[in-house]
Design an enzyme around this catalytic site. Structure first.
Site, PDB file in Angstrom:
ATOM      1  N   VAL A  16       0.839  -1.204   0.000  1.00  0.00           N
ATOM      2  CA  VAL A  16       0.000   0.000   0.000  1.00  0.00           C
ATOM      3  C   VAL A  16       0.873   1.254   0.000  1.00  0.00           C
ATOM      4  O   VAL A  16       0.734   2.129  -0.863  1.00  0.00           O
ATOM      5  CB  VAL A  16      -0.949  -0.003   1.219  1.00  0.00           C
ATOM      6  CG1 VAL A  16      -1.589   1.352   1.432  1.00  0.00           C
ATOM      7  CG2 VAL A  16      -2.033  -1.025   0.987  1.00  0.00           C
ATOM      8  N   GLU A 170      -7.380   2.675   2.529  1.00  0.00           N
ATOM      9  CA  GLU A 170      -7.044   2.484   1.119  1.00  0.00           C
ATOM     10  C   GLU A 170      -7.885   1.356   0.528  1.00  0.00           C
ATOM     11  O   GLU A 170      -8.046   0.316   1.143  1.00  0.00           O
ATOM     12  CB  GLU A 170      -5.541   2.152   1.007  1.00  0.00           C
ATOM     13  CG  GLU A 170      -5.048   2.045  -0.414  1.00  0.00           C
ATOM     14  CD  GLU A 170      -5.529   3.189  -1.277  1.00  0.00           C
ATOM     15  OE1 GLU A 170      -5.201   4.351  -0.982  1.00  0.00           O
ATOM     16  OE2 GLU A 170      -6.266   2.943  -2.238  1.00  0.00           O
ATOM     17  N   LYS A 225     -14.120   0.647   5.859  1.00  0.00           N
ATOM     18  CA  LYS A 225     -13.059  -0.134   5.196  1.00  0.00           C
ATOM     19  C   LYS A 225     -13.243  -1.627   5.467  1.00  0.00           C
ATOM     20  O   LYS A 225     -13.221  -2.446   4.548  1.00  0.00           O
ATOM     21  CB  LYS A 225     -11.687   0.356   5.688  1.00  0.00           C
ATOM     22  CG  LYS A 225     -10.533  -0.493   5.247  1.00  0.00           C
ATOM     23  CD  LYS A 225     -10.344  -0.511   3.731  1.00  0.00           C
ATOM     24  CE  LYS A 225      -9.475  -1.672   3.303  1.00  0.00           C
ATOM     25  NZ  LYS A 225      -9.317  -1.811   1.879  1.00  0.00           N
ATOM     26  N   CYS A 281      -5.799  -9.448   3.038  1.00  0.00           N
ATOM     27  CA  CYS A 281      -6.767  -8.650   3.800  1.00  0.00           C
ATOM     28  C   CYS A 281      -8.149  -9.247   4.033  1.00  0.00           C
ATOM     29  O   CYS A 281      -8.709  -9.045   5.110  1.00  0.00           O
ATOM     30  CB  CYS A 281      -6.909  -7.286   3.146  1.00  0.00           C
ATOM     31  SG  CYS A 281      -5.352  -6.372   3.240  1.00  0.00           S
TER      32      CYS A 281
HETATM   33  P1  NAD Z   1       3.109  -4.818   3.891  1.00  0.00           P
HETATM   34  O1  NAD Z   1       3.455  -5.872   4.862  1.00  0.00           O
HETATM   35  O2  NAD Z   1       3.341  -5.063   2.423  1.00  0.00           O
HETATM   36  O3  NAD Z   1       3.901  -3.477   4.246  1.00  0.00           O
HETATM   37  C1  NAD Z   1       4.002  -2.948   5.516  1.00  0.00           C
HETATM   38  C2  NAD Z   1       5.404  -2.362   5.678  1.00  0.00           C
HETATM   39  O4  NAD Z   1       5.461  -1.665   6.912  1.00  0.00           O
HETATM   40  C3  NAD Z   1       6.522  -3.407   5.705  1.00  0.00           C
HETATM   41  O5  NAD Z   1       7.449  -3.150   4.669  1.00  0.00           O
HETATM   42  C4  NAD Z   1       7.138  -3.251   7.102  1.00  0.00           C
HETATM   43  O6  NAD Z   1       8.538  -3.428   7.114  1.00  0.00           O
HETATM   44  C5  NAD Z   1       6.780  -1.817   7.420  1.00  0.00           C
HETATM   45  N1  NAD Z   1       6.793  -1.527   8.861  1.00  0.00           N
HETATM   46  C6  NAD Z   1       6.213  -2.231   9.867  1.00  0.00           C
HETATM   47  N2  NAD Z   1       6.407  -1.624  11.048  1.00  0.00           N
HETATM   48  C7  NAD Z   1       7.123  -0.505  10.795  1.00  0.00           C
HETATM   49  C8  NAD Z   1       7.617   0.547  11.615  1.00  0.00           C
HETATM   50  N3  NAD Z   1       7.394   0.564  12.930  1.00  0.00           N
HETATM   51  N4  NAD Z   1       8.332   1.534  11.030  1.00  0.00           N
HETATM   52  C9  NAD Z   1       8.552   1.516   9.696  1.00  0.00           C
HETATM   53  N5  NAD Z   1       8.089   0.569   8.867  1.00  0.00           N
HETATM   54  C10 NAD Z   1       7.379  -0.433   9.413  1.00  0.00           C
HETATM   55  O7  NAD Z   1       1.588  -4.465   4.138  1.00  0.00           O
HETATM   56  P2  NAD Z   1       0.555  -3.823   3.080  1.00  0.00           P
HETATM   57  O8  NAD Z   1      -0.012  -4.891   2.202  1.00  0.00           O
HETATM   58  O9  NAD Z   1       1.171  -2.629   2.473  1.00  0.00           O
HETATM   59  O10 NAD Z   1      -0.628  -3.401   4.053  1.00  0.00           O
HETATM   60  C11 NAD Z   1      -0.486  -2.305   4.920  1.00  0.00           C
HETATM   61  C12 NAD Z   1      -1.858  -1.956   5.483  1.00  0.00           C
HETATM   62  O11 NAD Z   1      -2.727  -1.570   4.418  1.00  0.00           O
HETATM   63  C13 NAD Z   1      -2.568  -3.111   6.192  1.00  0.00           C
HETATM   64  O12 NAD Z   1      -3.302  -2.596   7.269  1.00  0.00           O
HETATM   65  C14 NAD Z   1      -3.527  -3.637   5.146  1.00  0.00           C
HETATM   66  O13 NAD Z   1      -4.666  -4.232   5.730  1.00  0.00           O
HETATM   67  C15 NAD Z   1      -3.912  -2.375   4.410  1.00  0.00           C
HETATM   68  N6  NAD Z   1      -4.314  -2.570   2.993  1.00  0.00           N
HETATM   69  C16 NAD Z   1      -3.632  -3.428   2.202  1.00  0.00           C
HETATM   70  C17 NAD Z   1      -3.988  -3.546   0.845  1.00  0.00           C
HETATM   71  C18 NAD Z   1      -3.259  -4.487  -0.073  1.00  0.00           C
HETATM   72  O14 NAD Z   1      -3.719  -4.660  -1.202  1.00  0.00           O
HETATM   73  N7  NAD Z   1      -2.163  -5.113   0.314  1.00  0.00           N
HETATM   74  C19 NAD Z   1      -5.013  -2.757   0.327  1.00  0.00           C
HETATM   75  C20 NAD Z   1      -5.671  -1.863   1.182  1.00  0.00           C
HETATM   76  C21 NAD Z   1      -5.301  -1.776   2.513  1.00  0.00           C
HETATM   77  C1  UGA Z   2      -9.092  -6.454  -1.935  1.00  0.00           C
HETATM   78  C2  UGA Z   2     -10.150  -5.405  -2.284  1.00  0.00           C
HETATM   79  O1  UGA Z   2     -10.626  -5.677  -3.611  1.00  0.00           O
HETATM   80  C3  UGA Z   2      -9.571  -3.998  -2.211  1.00  0.00           C
HETATM   81  O2  UGA Z   2     -10.596  -3.032  -2.455  1.00  0.00           O
HETATM   82  C4  UGA Z   2      -8.977  -3.767  -0.819  1.00  0.00           C
HETATM   83  O3  UGA Z   2      -8.372  -2.485  -0.748  1.00  0.00           O
HETATM   84  C5  UGA Z   2      -7.933  -4.828  -0.554  1.00  0.00           C
HETATM   85  O4  UGA Z   2      -8.548  -6.140  -0.649  1.00  0.00           O
HETATM   86  C6  UGA Z   2      -7.348  -4.754   0.816  1.00  0.00           C
HETATM   87  O5  UGA Z   2      -7.898  -4.167   1.704  1.00  0.00           O
HETATM   88  O6  UGA Z   2      -6.281  -5.378   0.939  1.00  0.00           O
HETATM   89  P1  UGA Z   2      -7.081  -7.595  -3.200  1.00  0.00           P
HETATM   90  O7  UGA Z   2      -7.108  -8.553  -2.061  1.00  0.00           O
HETATM   91  O8  UGA Z   2      -5.788  -6.995  -3.573  1.00  0.00           O
HETATM   92  O9  UGA Z   2      -8.078  -6.382  -2.925  1.00  0.00           O
HETATM   93  O10 UGA Z   2      -7.636  -8.310  -4.515  1.00  0.00           O
HETATM   94  P2  UGA Z   2      -9.117  -8.700  -5.012  1.00  0.00           P
HETATM   95  O11 UGA Z   2      -9.207  -8.382  -6.448  1.00  0.00           O
HETATM   96  O12 UGA Z   2     -10.168  -8.172  -4.149  1.00  0.00           O
HETATM   97  O13 UGA Z   2      -9.088 -10.281  -4.891  1.00  0.00           O
HETATM   98  C7  UGA Z   2      -9.085 -10.929  -3.633  1.00  0.00           C
HETATM   99  C8  UGA Z   2      -9.248 -12.427  -3.846  1.00  0.00           C
HETATM  100  O14 UGA Z   2     -10.558 -12.726  -4.305  1.00  0.00           O
HETATM  101  C9  UGA Z   2      -8.295 -13.007  -4.888  1.00  0.00           C
HETATM  102  O15 UGA Z   2      -7.837 -14.266  -4.470  1.00  0.00           O
HETATM  103  C10 UGA Z   2      -9.161 -13.136  -6.116  1.00  0.00           C
HETATM  104  O16 UGA Z   2      -8.723 -14.108  -7.019  1.00  0.00           O
HETATM  105  C11 UGA Z   2     -10.494 -13.496  -5.496  1.00  0.00           C
HETATM  106  N1  UGA Z   2     -11.649 -13.161  -6.358  1.00  0.00           N
HETATM  107  C12 UGA Z   2     -11.902 -11.872  -6.683  1.00  0.00           C
HETATM  108  C13 UGA Z   2     -12.474 -14.183  -6.795  1.00  0.00           C
HETATM  109  O17 UGA Z   2     -12.254 -15.387  -6.491  1.00  0.00           O
HETATM  110  N2  UGA Z   2     -13.550 -13.853  -7.570  1.00  0.00           N
HETATM  111  C14 UGA Z   2     -13.837 -12.571  -7.925  1.00  0.00           C
HETATM  112  O18 UGA Z   2     -14.849 -12.349  -8.625  1.00  0.00           O
HETATM  113  C15 UGA Z   2     -12.988 -11.555  -7.468  1.00  0.00           C
END
Ligand code: NAD
Ligand code: UGA
Length: 480
Positions: A16, A170, A225, A281
């Protein structure tokens, strides 16, 4: 008083933090954006000269990093320096499910959020707006506020730092992160202080139409969220449950999805039946919702959402059991090719990928897996399966079926996956898998050979003239 932001710091340069800050830097050339992370290896990769080595693969991301890095986008492990000069700080660290203590297995572990808030309390100067970008349980803003306020009151400085806290969750999805950030359906800002809200609003306004920027109270923003992810995941469990019924009755889940999705009240998105939802997530956020509901004494609500996760786990198991059953009840010593290991296409992320649990089940049954994924590397698969890749001997190379049972091998090419395989299972919808020449690969497999398409990647017409046995998700018309 109107606040103009000139310097942003983002704590956490992950899936993110990295893409979000890159897009902000790209759209706001007048703002300096510093991404800081305690993981030095990750920071070094963000700074690599070869843009193919960035730690995160997202279509369109490397082009943005190339445009802005070293100009107004910087990646660093120096938290003190960049926190102290920021007027807005995003907290974008990981919030995984707690593995021990109160709420283990459901509640979010806020250890990293708390550590970030403490760093902000220690290093921030002047007035600083702190933005929750991580997905957090409702009322977490209070935790952050308390830590920041405690720092304020214990400071010996005549002008201690002051803070506002906003929630700005996000909604990007991996694999389409850049597009989702550039053209979001909405941006959500929760908070109390108008000046702080508008300072963040004005950043997004550089490229997002004002009517798409929603302002709410901070608790609604945090809860929205979790709710968005729960609703999306619920659709997938719903369609996967119907897929199983289709297989039993002769219906086809693609046709059912098209029929129900044409109802504008239901809508066509998120109705693709697959091997079960993965990603970092969905499961964690629903379990968090379950924990919160229980905490507030709403047991029926908790049970309702828990069912979405339980259905998903059952569905993943259903697929591995089905493969074993089609292969005469045993996969011991049989070569099974796995196409795709990431949790969805266009990402190198494997967190909670259904491929992990399905592969583990098949290894447990004694299968020899040959795993291919265009973006996931061997080391990651070793970590996920908690099993090192099998080391090849010359004898093994000549006869795949002489390998030990319950081992796996990394395949660099799709061709290797098919060689002498008894079955090939498609688990991620990478585009290249839809381009496979089935007539050609079918001749490489051991007979009788099976293709299991858990992603509806294959065109049935392409199998005509081959002797392949075929199963695909939710297709009851294949009952024979
Ligand atoms: P991630 O594990 O990829 O990244 C998190 C980063 O934070 C890591 O690189 C880690 O080293 C760093 N970190 C942890 N503690 C720290 C500290 N004290 N100081 C500095 N850096 C530190 O995680 P992500 O997938 O980016 O997710 C982050 C958040 O966003 C989560 O809460 C997740 O639920 C949310 N989110 C994720 C997605 C997604 O698609 N991955 C989408 C929307 C929201
Ligand atoms: C999901 C949400 O779509 C985002 O809006 C959100 O920000 C994010 O989680 C988060 O909070 O981390 P993401 O997990 O990256 O995003 O990907 P998705 O496209 O949602 O897919 C999630 C899983 O569901 C995947 O394994 C995908 O293959 C599966 N999926 C998705 C299905 O099996 N069928 C579908 O129709 C759609």
């Amino acid at each position: 008083m109107k606040v103009k932001i000139k310097n942003i710091c983002c704590i956490g340069g992950g899936y993110v933090g990295g893409p979000t800050m890159s897009v902000i830097a790209d759209k706001c050339n007048h703002i300096q954006v510093n991404v800081v992370d305690v993981n030095l290896k990750r920071i070094n990769l963000w700074n690599s000269n070869n843009l193919d080595n960035l730690p995160i693969y997202e279509p369109g991301l490397k082009e943005i990093v190339e445009r802005r890095r070293g100009k107004n986008l910087f990646f660093s492990s120096d938290l003190e320096k960049h926190i102290s000069c920021a007027d807005m700080i995003f907290i974008s660290v990981n919030t995984p499910t707690k593995i021990r203590g109160e709420g283990a297995g459901k509640a979010s572990d806020l250890k990293w959020v708390e550590a970030s808030a403490r760093k902000v309390a220690e290093f921030a100067r002047g007035h600083t707006i702190v933005v929750e970008k991580s997905t957090l349980p409702v009322r977490t803003a209070n935790v952050i506020k308390e830590i920041l306020e405690a720092a304020q009151s214990s400071s010996s400085s005549k002008n201690p730092a002051t803070f506002d806290v906003l929630s700005n969750p996000e909604f990007l999805a991996e694999g389409s992160a850049v597009k989702d950030l550039e053209q979001p359906d909405r941006v959500l800002i929760g908070g109390e202080n108008e000046n702080a809200i508008f300072a963040l609003n004005d950043i997004y306004k550089n490229w997002v139409p004002q009517q798409k920027i929603l302002h709410t109270n901070i608790w609604s923003s945090e809860l929205a969220k979790l709710t968005a992810n729960a609703f999306l995941a619920q659709r997938i469990s719903s369609i996967n449950s119907i897929g199983a019924l289709c297989e039993a009755t002769g219906a086809d889940v693609r046709e059912v999805a098209r029929a129900i999705g044409s109802d504008s009240r239901i809508g066509s998105k998120f109705l693709d039946s697959g091997p079960g939802f993965g990603g970092s997530c969905f499961k964690k956020d629903i379990l968090n919702l379950v924990y919160l509901s229980n905490h507030f004494g709403l047991e029926e609500v908790a049970r309702f959402w828990e069912g979405v996760v339980e259905l998903n786990t059952w569905h993943q198991k259903r697929i591995s059991r089905l493969v074993v059953s089609k292969l005469y009840g045993t996969v011991r010593g049989k070569k099974i090719g796995i196409l795709g290991f990431s949790f969805k296409a266009n990402t190198n992320d494997t967190r909670e990928s259904s491929a992990i649990s399905i592969c583990k089940d098949l290894l447990e049954e004694g299968a020899l897996l040959h795993i291919h994924d265009p973006r996931v590397d061997l080391n990651q698969i070793e970590i996920d399966l908690k099993l090192n890749e099998h080391s090849f001997s010359k004898k093994d190379e000549n006869d795949n079926h002489n390998l030990e049972e319950g081992v796996w091998i990394y395949s660099n090419t799709i061709e290797e996956v098919f060689k002498s395989a008894d079955a090939v299972l498609i688990l991620t919808e990478w585009n290249e898998y839809s381009l496979i020449d089935w007539k050609s690969v079918s001749t490489k497999m051991r007979k009788p050979s099976w293709i299991f398409d858990a992603r509806s990647v294959l065109n049935l017409a392409d199998l005509k003239g081959t002797d392949l046995n075929f199963w695909r998700i939710g297709d009851g018309s294949l009952i024979n």
